[in-house]
Design an enzyme around this catalytic site. Structure first.
Site, PDB file in Angstrom:
ATOM      1  N   GLU A 232       0.880  -1.199   0.075  1.00 39.25           N
ATOM      2  CA  GLU A 232       0.078   0.016  -0.050  1.00 39.25           C
ATOM      3  C   GLU A 232       0.835   1.156  -0.024  1.00 39.25           C
ATOM      4  OE1 GLU A 232      -3.161   0.060  -0.227  1.00 39.25           O
ATOM      5  OE2 GLU A 232      -4.012  -1.536   0.712  1.00 39.25           O
ATOM      6  N   CYS A 266      -1.685   9.639   3.294  1.00 39.93           N
ATOM      7  CA  CYS A 266      -1.506   9.081   1.870  1.00 39.93           C
ATOM      8  C   CYS A 266      -2.777   9.270   1.021  1.00 39.93           C
ATOM      9  CB  CYS A 266      -1.412   7.508   1.863  1.00 39.93           C
ATOM     10  SG  CYS A 266      -2.859   6.955   2.822  1.00 39.93           S
TER      11      CYS A 266
END
Ligand code: NAD
Length: 458
Positions: A232, A266
């Site tokens: 990720e 993020c």
């Protein structure tokens, strides 16, 4: 933030410069032994049913909830986010655990298939030992979202938290180890040296959350042994503001999502494309709302933006801003010097895609607004990126906004909201923002080896 010697990681509060505590760095030569003992523990752990494993962890929800304030304040002390956000992160980890366990139990049940001649059972089995490597920006939630699926699937875990937040990583492992058998969840401390050693060790699966560069390195390093890898990674999330958008709502979201956690998220909004017809009103609304942000120590009341996690992170953001100015960007507000690890919330306009700041992840308190002539140009520019984590589209004609959303290359797109989906949705990065993903039934099963057993039909 931390300072390191070869044997100790000293955790330093990025707001005050005061020490928070320290941990011993795990010598690299000890990592193979940790993995070997996790392998021993995996035999009994994987012999339990999915329900038994989940039931063992259920009491952790109350334990985390009871100490959510304490854990949250440790998050603030180690990496700087405002107190409400630190406590919110820990509280959410506790309140979200029962639902996460339920959805894992439901997703990992064996399935039955049959045709005219064969009965088949499909099992979601463990891989063995999983190495989990996590970042500092959500230092409790990121371990939770990777460690718990790995464990419930029957893997044992050796985890390495970020070197910036070792005390939160230790607190995470300590609270779960109150309920787990010995050896099932272990921790190693250190920086990328320990991370690389964990990738090289005898683990079968690496679950990594962090930067694209580290993810690329891990994929290469794991390739030789054909280890399974779930990555990720970072993003450069676009937001498209259509000319029929509600200006106040779009500006509220742009400011919240560009500056929350000092831009160190993020799925921060890193690029905003606004249609010409609405651009002046939108820019003015953003500037008005940015002026209300309060930068300071996250532990102090009223602070909405804390410090950056470390001097290195601050230096990277200031360097990007400097280059953007040299390449012709206009500073609409901010960019004034601040002491310590603080960076003034900054809005840039007058941008185009030849500028590095429209391409590289910033991970800092900067909003980049670019005017576009129409939705076609907005889409072309939004998709002009190797990343593909989150995205947002704002507009009042939902059919038009949905049509734009469906043409975006991101893995998660929000219409008039952030990119996260309804309960049970995966957290998924497209393109170079992810390689595999977690969350939801499809994500949970990535922590498993699918295996089928077939018998002839009687
Ligand atoms: P990072 O990649 O520098 O470090 C992450 C972790 O990996 C740390 O524990 C570090 O010690 C370790 N590490 C670094 N290089 C390694 C290597 N070559 N081999 C093995 N381990 C290595 O990232 P960071 O600065 O801690 O976190 C910020 C990044 O994480 C941003 O890019 C952000 O977008 C990303 N992120 C992504 C998600 C997501 O869900 N996609 C969530 C949070 C953060």
């Amino acid at each position: 933030m931390t300072t390191a010697t070869t044997s100790t990681l000293q955790s330093i509060n990025p707001a005050t410069g005061n020490p928070v505590g320290s941990v011993d760095v795990t010598p690299v030569e000890h990592i193979d032994a940790a993995v070997a003992s996790a392998r021993e523990a995996q035999i009994a752990w994987s012999a339990l049913s999915v329900e038994e494993r989940a039931d063992m962890l259920r009491p952790a929800a109350a334990a985390i909830a009871e100490r959510a304030d304490e854990l949250g304040d440790l998050i603030t002390a180690e990496m700087g986010k405002p107190q409400a956000e630190g406590r919110g992160e820990a509280g959410y980890a506790g309140s979200g655990l029962p639902g996460l366990l339920d959805s894992l139990v439901a997703s990992l049940q064996p399935e039955h298939l049959e045709d005219g001649s064969v009965d088949t059972t499909l099992y979601y089995d463990a891989f063995g030992v999983c190495g989990v490597i996590t970042p500092w920006n959500f230092p409790f939630l990121m371990p939770q979202q990777t460690v718990i699926p790995a464990l419930i699937a029957g893997n044992t875990v050796v985890m390495k938290p970020s070197e910036e937040t070792p005390l939160v990583g230790q607190a995470f492992v300590d609270v779960y180890n109150e309920f787990l058998p010995e050896g099932v969840l272990q921790i190693v401390h250190g920086d990328e040296v320990q991370g690389k050693a964990l990738v090289q060790s005898d683990v079968q699966l690496i679950a990594f959350v962090g930067s694209r560069a580290a993810g690329q390195h891990i994929l290469q390093a794991a390739g030789g042994g054909l280890k399974r890898v779930i990555l990720e990674l970072g993003g450069k999330d676009p937001m498209i503001v259509l000319d029929d958008a509600n200006v106040e709502e779009a500006a509220d979201f742009a400011v919240l999502n560009s500056f929350r956690n000092c831009g160190q998220v993020c799925v921060s909004t890193e690029r905003i494309y606004v249609e010409d017809g609405i651009a002046s009103d939108f820019e003015q609304a953003v500037l008005r709302k940015v002026a209300e942000l309060q930068v300071g120590d996250g532990a102090e009341e009223g602070t909405t933006i804390g410090p950056m996690v470390s001097p290195q992170q601050k230096a990277m953001v200031l360097e990007q801003l400097e280059i953007a100015k040299q390449q012709g960007a206009t500073v609409a507000c901010g960019d004034s010097p601040m002491d310590g690890n603080y960076v003034t919330p900054t809005v840039l306009t007058g941008l185009d895609h030849s500028m590095d700041i429209m391409r590289d992840e910033t991970f800092g308190p900067v909003a980049c607004i670019m005017r576009v002539k129409d939705e076609r140009q907005a889409l072309e520019l939004a998709n002009d990126t190797p990343y593909g984590l989150g995205a947002a589209v704002f507009g009042s004609d939902l059919e038009r906004a949905s049509n734009v959303a469906r043409q975006m290359t991101a893995g998660m797109v929000g219409i008039n909201k952030g990119c996260g989906g309804a309960k049970g949705s995966p957290w998924v990065g497209a393109q170079q923002s992810g390689y595999g993903f977690h969350g939801g039934p499809h994500g949970h099963r990535q922590f498993t080896q699918v295996r089928i057993v077939s018998v002839p039909k009687a």
